[in-house]
Design an enzyme around this catalytic site. Structure first.
Site, mmCIF file in Angstrom:
data_model
loop_
_atom_site.group_PDB
_atom_site.id
_atom_site.type_symbol
_atom_site.label_atom_id
_atom_site.label_comp_id
_atom_site.label_asym_id
_atom_site.label_seq_id
_atom_site.Cartn_x
_atom_site.Cartn_y
_atom_site.Cartn_z
ATOM 1 C CG HIS A 264 8.966 32.953 -2.039
ATOM 2 N ND1 HIS A 264 8.610 32.078 -3.038
ATOM 3 C CD2 HIS A 264 10.242 32.639 -1.694
ATOM 4 C CE1 HIS A 264 9.628 31.272 -3.314
ATOM 5 N NE2 HIS A 264 10.637 31.593 -2.496
ATOM 6 C CB SER A 265 9.909 30.837 1.562
ATOM 7 O OG SER A 265 10.611 29.841 2.271
ATOM 8 C CG MET A 266 8.770 33.229 7.386
ATOM 9 S SD MET A 266 10.005 34.287 8.173
ATOM 10 C CE MET A 266 9.846 35.790 7.181
ATOM 11 C CB SER B 90 5.223 31.920 -3.776
ATOM 12 O OG SER B 90 6.381 31.746 -4.564
ATOM 13 C CB ALA C 39 3.787 30.950 1.621
#
Length: 245
Positions: free
Chosen positions: A76-78, A104, A80
């Site tokens: 998720h975020s970083m 994500s 990803a």
């Protein structure tokens, strides 16, 4: 029936613990693997890493003995962005590809971030920037002891993302991809999300969820339900292929 290992990589400022709630929600056919990054959680005594190439090498070294089919990756975020580069590393090292990847809350890796780098802002401005994501309780920064531990982690993580350089090669991902996003996430536009389609040779499907940037915490059950749907279907298909052989 073989379980699908699901390696989950945390977002900026997060530790492996951000996925602890998932343990009771994942299908029994899925084995949750919470990836811990250096400098936090159970690896608190290790030095922080502030760039993508080094963090990818570090994670690969930590999990390489567990990279056996079937397995999947979630970030998720970083997380990803790290997941994308980790997939390339796995392929380059000659290890088997994942059966699925979940990206994500993050733009495609080729999308350049807008605005100035925030990781080196003065502390007050940096904290204000972090609070805009609505993922960190302001009380953390008011506690001097907690802030002294947390801010260096956030600075290292933001530097990792903000200094990332996309390498456009023909080293495309070879498995199906799911892209999760929050409908109210002001940091990630639909146009930027579509960039994930360009980095895989296989299918890329998009799944919007209610909530902002941290929709995976706001709507955890819905997110894990979708992961269950994807990975249990894959697990059953693998089992059927094995039986037919």
């Amino acid at each position: 029936m073989n379980k699908v290992k699901l390696f989950c990589i945390p977002y900026a400022g997060g530790s492996a613990a951000v996925y602890s709630r998932w343990k009771k929600l994942v299908n029994p056919l899925i084995e949750l693997k919470q990836v811990e990054l250096p400098g936090r959680g159970s690896r608190m005594n290790e030095s922080l890493i502030d760039n993508i190439p080094d963090i990818v090498r570090n994670i690969f070294k930590e999990i390489k003995d567990q990279i056996k089919p079937p397995y999947a990756l979630f970030g998720h975020s970083m997380g990803a962005l790290i997941t994308y580069e980790l997939c390339k590393k796995i392929k380059q090292e000659g290890y088997p590809s994942p059966v699925h990847i979940f990206f994500s809350g993050k733009q495609g890796p080729q999308v350049k971030l807008k605005g100035l780098n925030c990781y080196n802002l003065p502390e007050g401005e940096f904290i204000k920037h972090i609070l805009n994501y609505n993922g960190t309780n302001e009380a953390v920064f008011k506690n001097k002891e907690l802030a002294s531990l947390f801010i260096p982690i956030l600075r290292a993580d933001f530097k990792m993302v903000e200094t990332y350089k996309f390498d456009r090669t023909d080293d495309y991902l070879e498995c199906d991809v799911s892209v999760f996003s929050g409908t109210d996430d002001r940091a990630v536009s639909w146009e930027d999300l579509s960039g994930w389609q360009e980095v895989t040779k296989s299918n890329c499907r998009f799944y919007p969820f209610k909530g902002g940037h941290f929709f995976i915490n706001e709507h955890t059950e819905e997110v894990v339900d979708q992961i269950n749907n994807v990975l249990t279907s894959i697990s059953i298909n693998i089992e059927q292929l094995s039986i037919n052989k």
